[in-house]
Structure formats: structure tokens, C-alpha cells
Design an enzyme around this catalytic site. Structure first.
Site, PDB file in Angstrom:
ATOM      1  N   ASP A  21       0.842  -1.198   0.000  1.00 50.78           N
ATOM      2  CA  ASP A  21       0.000   0.000   0.000  1.00 50.78           C
ATOM      3  C   ASP A  21       0.880   1.252   0.000  1.00 50.78           C
ATOM      4  OD1 ASP A  21      -1.975   1.918   0.417  1.00 50.78           O
ATOM      5  OD2 ASP A  21      -2.009   1.590   2.590  1.00 50.78           O
ATOM      6  N   ASP A  25      -4.103   3.922   2.790  1.00 47.87           N
ATOM      7  CA  ASP A  25      -5.510   3.597   3.090  1.00 47.87           C
ATOM      8  C   ASP A  25      -5.673   2.166   3.607  1.00 47.87           C
ATOM      9  OD1 ASP A  25      -5.109   2.140   0.796  1.00 47.87           O
ATOM     10  OD2 ASP A  25      -6.752   3.025  -0.349  1.00 47.87           O
ATOM     11  N   ASP A  29      -2.086  -1.389  -3.590  1.00 49.51           N
ATOM     12  CA  ASP A  29      -2.451  -0.664  -4.813  1.00 49.51           C
ATOM     13  C   ASP A  29      -1.450  -0.935  -5.933  1.00 49.51           C
ATOM     14  OD1 ASP A  29      -0.306   1.074  -4.036  1.00 49.51           O
ATOM     15  OD2 ASP A  29      -1.721   2.181  -2.772  1.00 49.51           O
ATOM     16  N   ASP A  98      -6.441 -11.784 -14.119  1.00 44.77           N
ATOM     17  CA  ASP A  98      -7.516 -12.686 -13.733  1.00 44.77           C
ATOM     18  C   ASP A  98      -8.733 -12.321 -14.568  1.00 44.77           C
ATOM     19  OD1 ASP A  98      -9.020 -14.500 -11.922  1.00 44.77           O
ATOM     20  OD2 ASP A  98      -7.346 -14.076 -10.566  1.00 44.77           O
ATOM     21  N   ASP A 200     -11.123 -17.654 -14.023  1.00 39.79           N
ATOM     22  CA  ASP A 200     -11.670 -18.030 -12.724  1.00 39.79           C
ATOM     23  C   ASP A 200     -12.837 -19.017 -12.861  1.00 39.79           C
ATOM     24  OD1 ASP A 200     -11.826 -17.364  -9.786  1.00 39.79           O
ATOM     25  OD2 ASP A 200     -13.853 -16.761 -10.367  1.00 39.79           O
ATOM     26  N   GLU A 248      -9.212 -22.295 -14.134  1.00 32.91           N
ATOM     27  CA  GLU A 248      -9.298 -22.806 -12.763  1.00 32.91           C
ATOM     28  C   GLU A 248     -10.612 -23.524 -12.575  1.00 32.91           C
ATOM     29  OE1 GLU A 248     -10.010 -21.417  -8.229  1.00 32.91           O
ATOM     30  OE2 GLU A 248     -11.212 -20.854  -9.950  1.00 32.91           O
ATOM     31  N   HIS A 321      -4.550 -17.464  -3.146  1.00 31.39           N
ATOM     32  CA  HIS A 321      -5.377 -16.652  -2.249  1.00 31.39           C
ATOM     33  C   HIS A 321      -6.554 -17.423  -1.661  1.00 31.39           C
ATOM     34  CE1 HIS A 321      -7.336 -16.754  -6.085  1.00 31.39           C
ATOM     35  NE2 HIS A 321      -8.444 -16.300  -5.536  1.00 31.39           N
ATOM     36  N   ASP A 322      -6.790 -18.655  -2.116  1.00 35.46           N
ATOM     37  CA  ASP A 322      -7.886 -19.478  -1.592  1.00 35.46           C
ATOM     38  C   ASP A 322      -7.391 -20.580  -0.664  1.00 35.46           C
ATOM     39  OD1 ASP A 322      -9.751 -18.105  -3.163  1.00 35.46           O
ATOM     40  OD2 ASP A 322      -9.614 -19.532  -4.818  1.00 35.46           O
TER      41      ASP A 322
HETATM   42  O1  TEU Z   1     -12.483 -19.934  -6.798  1.00 39.12           O
HETATM   43  C1  TEU Z   1     -13.228 -20.929  -7.418  1.00 39.12           C
HETATM   44  C2  TEU Z   1     -13.492 -22.077  -6.626  1.00 39.12           C
HETATM   45  O2  TEU Z   1     -13.682 -23.175  -7.157  1.00 39.12           O
HETATM   46  C3  TEU Z   1     -13.729 -21.908  -5.145  1.00 39.12           C
HETATM   47  O3  TEU Z   1     -14.739 -22.782  -4.779  1.00 39.12           O
HETATM   48  C4  TEU Z   1     -12.569 -22.251  -4.367  1.00 39.12           C
HETATM   49  O4  TEU Z   1     -12.466 -23.632  -4.439  1.00 39.12           O
HETATM   50  C5  TEU Z   1     -12.802 -21.843  -2.961  1.00 39.12           C
HETATM   51  O5  TEU Z   1     -12.347 -20.536  -2.811  1.00 39.12           O
HETATM   52  C6  TEU Z   1     -12.087 -22.723  -2.037  1.00 39.12           C
HETATM   53  O6  TEU Z   1     -12.349 -22.364  -0.737  1.00 39.12           O
HETATM   54  C7  TEU Z   1     -12.426 -18.735  -7.484  1.00 39.12           C
HETATM   55  C8  TEU Z   1     -11.531 -17.707  -6.817  1.00 39.12           C
HETATM   56  O7  TEU Z   1     -10.223 -18.179  -6.799  1.00 39.12           O
HETATM   57  C9  TEU Z   1     -12.070 -17.397  -5.455  1.00 39.12           C
HETATM   58  O8  TEU Z   1     -11.246 -16.491  -4.762  1.00 39.12           O
HETATM   59  C10 TEU Z   1     -13.428 -16.802  -5.639  1.00 39.12           C
HETATM   60  O9  TEU Z   1     -14.020 -16.567  -4.378  1.00 39.12           O
HETATM   61  C11 TEU Z   1     -14.338 -17.716  -6.465  1.00 39.12           C
HETATM   62  O10 TEU Z   1     -13.713 -18.179  -7.641  1.00 39.12           O
HETATM   63  C12 TEU Z   1     -15.550 -16.954  -6.917  1.00 39.12           C
HETATM   64  O11 TEU Z   1     -15.157 -16.027  -7.892  1.00 39.12           O
END
Ligand code: TEU
Length: 550
Positions: A21, A25, A29, A98, A200, A248, A321-322
């Protein structure tokens, strides 16, 4: 095969909200990303993937787009974006965006226009259906982020479909006008010079428009029509540029991976598959405290890695990130072995066949956070699951918090740890999500000039990929699949054999290299313990990982 630039590359994923950042904020960014491009290049990265930076109400951190042609104001301006793209290119790297096109935000103008006027063309950009005679939703699907996948709209007495959440209405891919609109948008970014897309949840776009009930109440996806759509996208857009695409979707079989990412190039270049990160799911889905079953995991990797040769390409990753932080999930946070295990996991991943993805902070060995309070959580998925399992289910609050500590998505989203100054150098303000308190110990500044750091080890791995053909094109062979401690595999290229050995436990593990390599003195190509005595002892130390050439 093996000659495409994206097959020979390493990808670095940036989650813009949590990266850097510059305006105080508390939200990362684009100028922040620009200021760190040298750091990324010095890691040996070839391609940068940006999680969504489009205009968004931010219910799912940008995976809910309300303006595909605009930059999220908190991230900066289109001029900032153009400068960033130029900065990436001038350092010899490429930029992948993305592309979130299974759904938009419920604040997207198309969605609003369709509610306002059901006769407008935008109405059919989404799945609107009448409820059943008894007023219940059109089918039995539940949303990924809990609750029904259908939301009732009084104005027109119809339901709309949101397979992830009500804030993320699904786009109707069976409508050719919608698809043309998406292709137009993709060309806009490609014409700016962007080098590819990460699509995505793309399998969700493949739905039978009849939207039948599903056996398990989950959305019925991966309908064969997805391949018609992607082949059309390929003809209309992808094949006209020099770019890379990675799709994905969870739940892909090896056959599916080949359909999506076959080497004939008719659809996408590779998929982000989930068989490994979903190996540990149980009746609560991902929210559990299970650790992976190593023999089963090795079996799954062997099926994919041996099955892909000459047929399809893939991504290699444990973190994004997931996903929770890989060192916490597969290695250990115990300070004695934390860095060693981070290096071991990296070595295991980067030596497989495919394109490795590094998720921001992974290269420092960043860990999960010990979440204590519900108020500190930010992720929609965690909060909805908490509500379902604790408030409306049988899980205890403490039990659910433990699951979130181990598997929740917020673990990946804590700010990047740049240095030991307040807020880890991420922001001069108040960060949108807690900084992991371990930043004085784990941060970039302390690692970039330390030859023993996790960061330095990642540099060695990226260098190996860029100089050793066997890393790219050697055949994979899974071995000792039943061994409960050691993840072992070979890479084989024209008479050359590399043996990769990784001890996934905190106990010593015996593995006789002579059972695999014929030479009397194998050479260590790379390992995570400087003065290892493995070749003599045939015993791997806790979390030891190495590559031997026989
Ligand atoms: O994730 C797609 C997805 O299949 C999700 O179910 C993922 O398995 C889940 O986050 C697991 O806990 C994508 C993105 O990577 C995710 O950040 C988004 O929230 C989601 O699509 C909806 O756009």
C-alpha cells in the site's frame, strides 16, 4: 511441447489488496506493485499474475466485478495500470490478468439493467427462472459459499442463479451475445499488451441451460458445452495473440485436464487443478483439521504427472489466495524446522512437470495466522461457513476457529511481510486485514541478502528451471508410493535421472537411494540442508528435501 514460453516459466501471483500500500488507506495498490517489481524479477519470475483489479464492490475481494473496463479506484487508475504493465515488460516479464467471467457482481450494470427491464437484452445475460409451483427455487442447487444458489427478486417475481453467492450472479454462457461481449472485453486488455488470462472457476460456465436438479445439491457444472465455448473463445480471441491461459476449476479428472489443456492447443494452456488441495476434505468440506494422507497424495500426483506426458500441460502449486499457507499445511511452524520445511515443499513442487506458481509471501515461508476473534475474519466463505456450521449446525465455536486457522482463506490474505517496521511495511495506515504478528521474524528485508533464506532457495529453484532441461521435459515417475514419510519421484531425460526425495515428517526417514540409482556415487544437485550426510547415511533428516543425480 516443451517449447512454449509458458512451459518454461515461473509464475508469481499477486493478491493486490494485500501486497503493498503506497497511499496509506490500508489497501494495497498498483503503484505498490510497481515499486516491488525488482523484488519479483530477482526471484527469477517470468510471469506475474494479478488477482482481479477491476472495479468491484469487493464482497469477494474483486472476484465480483462491476466494471470490466475499469480499475478498482482503491487500487489506482488506468494510467497506473499502463505504467505497471510497462514496468513488468521492461524487466523482461509478462503480465497475466484474472478473468472472472462465470459471474459478475450483482452491482454490474448488466445485472441491474436486466432487473430494471426484463425485456432488455441484459436480462438474458444471466440465469433468471420462475420458481416452482409451490414458490420454491427452480432447482436444488446450493451455493459454494453456502445457502441456496437461487435468490428471489420481487420486482419481476423471478429467481436468479448465483453459484458462489447472491452477490455473484452467474452469467448465461449459452447466450452468444454474452459470449461476444466477453470476447470484446478480453481483446481490450490484450490490445493493451496483457500477456494472458487466468480464467476463474471456468468449469462453472459449462451448465446445461435446462438447469436440472443435481444428485448432491451442488451446482451441476463441467457440462460438455464448456468445451464448445472455450473452442469458440480460442478461435475468436486466444489464437490471435501470443498469450498464455490458465483455467481454474475444482473436481477435474485427468481426462478433464486433457480436454481443457490438451497439447493440441484448442482450448486453454493449463488448468489449476484441485486434487491435491482437496485430498484432505471430509464431510464438512474444506473446514477440518486434517493433514494430507501422504501415500494417497503421491498416488494422485503419479496419476496426473505420468498421465500428462505428451498429452496436456499443468500448473504446479499449493498456495494461492484461496488456500492456507503451505508451510503450515504440509510442513511445520516449529521454528526449528519451519524454513527447512518451506524449502522442502517448494523443492517438491518445483521439480514436478508443469509451470510452478508462487503465491506472494510463499517465497518467505509466510505462515497461517492464529485467528482468535470472529471480528478479525474477513472472508465471506469463512464467515458463511461459520454461520452454517456453528450457528445452525453442530460444530463448536472453538472447533470451527481451529478449522479456520488451518484451512481458511484469510490465512493467505494477511498482508505481505516486507520488513520489521509496524504493519510489516505493508502500509502506513490501518491494514484492511490483520498482519501476521510473526512479521519481525519472517519478512523480505531479512531474507533477500541471506544465502540460507527461503527466498534464496526459491532463487535456486527458479534458476534450476531456467538452466536444466530435465526440470522442464524429464518424464515423471512416482516411486515408493506406500512410504508414509518420503515423497519420492524420478525425472528421467535421455539417460539422465534425477531422484527427488522429500521427507514430509519431523522424524528421520530412511530411504535407500541405491534402490533407484545405479551409480556408486550420486551427486547432490540441490538440497535444503547445507552439509547433509544423506548419501552415506541413507537417512533423511526431518523435513529434508534433495535432488540427486545418479
Ligand atoms: O475460486 C473458485 C473455486 O472453485 C472456489 O470454490 C474455491 O475452491 C474456494 O475458494 C475454495 O475455498 C475462485 C476464486 O479463486 C475465489 O477467490 C473466488 O471466491 C471464487 O472463484 C468466486 O469467484
Amino acid at each position: 511441447m516443451f517449447n512454449e514460453w509458458w512451459e518454461r516459466s515461473v509464475i508469481y501471483q499477486i493478491y493486490p489488496k494485500s501486497f503493498c500500500d503506497t497511499d496509506g488507506d490500508g489497501i494495497g495498490d498498483l503503484p505498490g506493485i510497481e515499486s516491488k517489481l525488482d523484488y519479483i524479477r530477482d526471484l527469477g519470475v517470468d510471469i506475474v499474475w494479478l488477482s482481479p483489479i477491476y472495479r468491484s464492490p469487493d464482497r469477494d475481494n474483486g472476484y465480483d466485478v462491476s466494471g470490466y473496463y475499469e480499475i478498482q479506484p482503491a487500487y489506482g487508475t488506468m494510467e497506473d495500470f499502463d505504467r505497471l504493465l510497462e514496468g513488468v515488460h521492461s524487466r523482461g516479464m509478462k503480465l497475466v490478468m484474472d478473468l472472472v467471467v462465470n459471474h459478475t457482481s450483482d452491482q454490474h450494470p448488466w445485472f441491474k439493467a436486466g432487473i430494471e427491464d426484463p425485456a432488455s437484452k441484459y436480462h438474458d445475460y444471466y440465469y433468471w427462472r420462475k420458481g416452482k409451483a409451490d414458490g420454491s427455487p427452480p432447482n436444488n442447487w446450493n451455493a459454494v459459499f453456502k445457502g441456496s444458489a437461487w435468490t428471489y427478486n420481487h420486482k419481476n417475481d423471478e429467481y436468479y442463479l448465483g453459484c458462489f453467492s447472491p452477490f455473484q450472479p452467474d452469467l448465461n454462457w449459452s447466450n452468444p451475445a454474452l459470449r461476444a461481449e466477453i470476447y470484446r472485453m478480453m481483446r481490450f486488455w490484450l490490445d493493451k499488451g496483457v500477456d494472458g488470462f487466468r480464467l476463474d472457476a471456468i468449469g462453472f460456465a459449462g451448465k446445461d441451460p435446462a438447469l436440472p436438479d443435481s444428485p448432491d445439491g451442488g451446482p451441476l457444472i463441467l457440462d460438455p458445452c464448456i468445451h464448445d465455448y472455450l473452442q469458440e473463445m480460442n478461435r475468436e480471441v486466444l489464437s490471435r495473440y501470443d498469450l498464455m491461459t490458465v483455467g481454474e476449476n475444482a473436481g477435474l479428472s485427468v481426462e478433464d485436464m486433457q480436454k481443457f489443456a490438451g497439447l493440441d492447443g484448442g482450448e486453454l494452456n493449463m488448468m489449476i487443478q484441485f486434487f491435491h488441495v482437496e485430498e484432505d476434505i471430509d464431510e464438512h468440506g474444506k473446514f477440518n483439521t486434517n493433514r494430507v494422507d501422504l501415500p494417497h497424495l503421491k498416488q494422485l500426483f503419479a496419476e496426473q504427472q505420468e498421465g500428462m506426458y505428451g498429452k496436456f500441460w499443468t500448473s504446479l502449486y499449493w498456495s494461492n489466495h484461496d488456500q492456507p499457507r503451505q508451510v503450515s499445511r504440509l510442513g511445520t511452524e516449529d521454528p526449528r524446522y519451519r524454513d527447512r520445511s518451506a524449502k522442502m515443499i517448494a523443492l517438491n513442487t518445483h521439480l514436478m512437470m508443469g509451470t510452478p506458481f508462487i503465491y506472494q509471501g510463499e517465497e518467505l515461508g509466510m505462515t497461517n495466522l492464529r485467528w482468535e476473534h470472529l471480528e478479525d475474519l474477513r472472508d465471506l466463505e469463512e464467515l458463511n461457513a461459520y454461520d452454517e456450521f456453528v450457528n445452525h449446525g453442530t460444530m463448536s465455536p472453538a472447533g470451527m476457529m481451529e478449522c479456520i486457522r488451518m484451512k481458511g482463506r484469510d490465512n493467505a490474505r494477511t498482508p505481505m511481510q516486507w520488513n520489521d517496521s509496524p504493519q510489516a511495511g505493508f502500509t502506513a495506515g490501518k491494514p484492511w486485514i490483520m498482519v501476521n504478528p510473526n512479521y519481525p521474524e519472517i519478512n523480505a528485508e531479512s531474507q533477500i541478502n541471506d544465502p540460507d533464506s527461503v527466498y534464496a532457495f526459491y532463487q535456486k529453484l527458479t534458476a534450476l528451471r531456467h538452466t536444466q532441461e530435465i526440470v522442464i521435459s524429464g518424464r515423471y515417475k512416482g516411486i515408493a508410493l506406500d512410504d508414509p514419510s518420503v515423497f519420492a519421484y524420478e525425472r528421467i531425460l535421455e539417460g539422465q535421472t534425477w531422484l527427488v526425495l522429500c521427507n514430509f515428517t519431523e522424524k528421520e526417514a530412511v530411504f535407500d537411494w541405491e534402490s533407484v540409482l545405479s551409480s556408486d556415487g550420486p551427486r547432490i544437485i540441490l538440497g535444503n540442508i547445507e552439509d547433509t550426510d544423506y548419501i552415506r547415511t541413507k537417512t533423511l533428516l526431518p523435513y529434508e528435501g534433495l535432488i540427486l543425480e545418479g
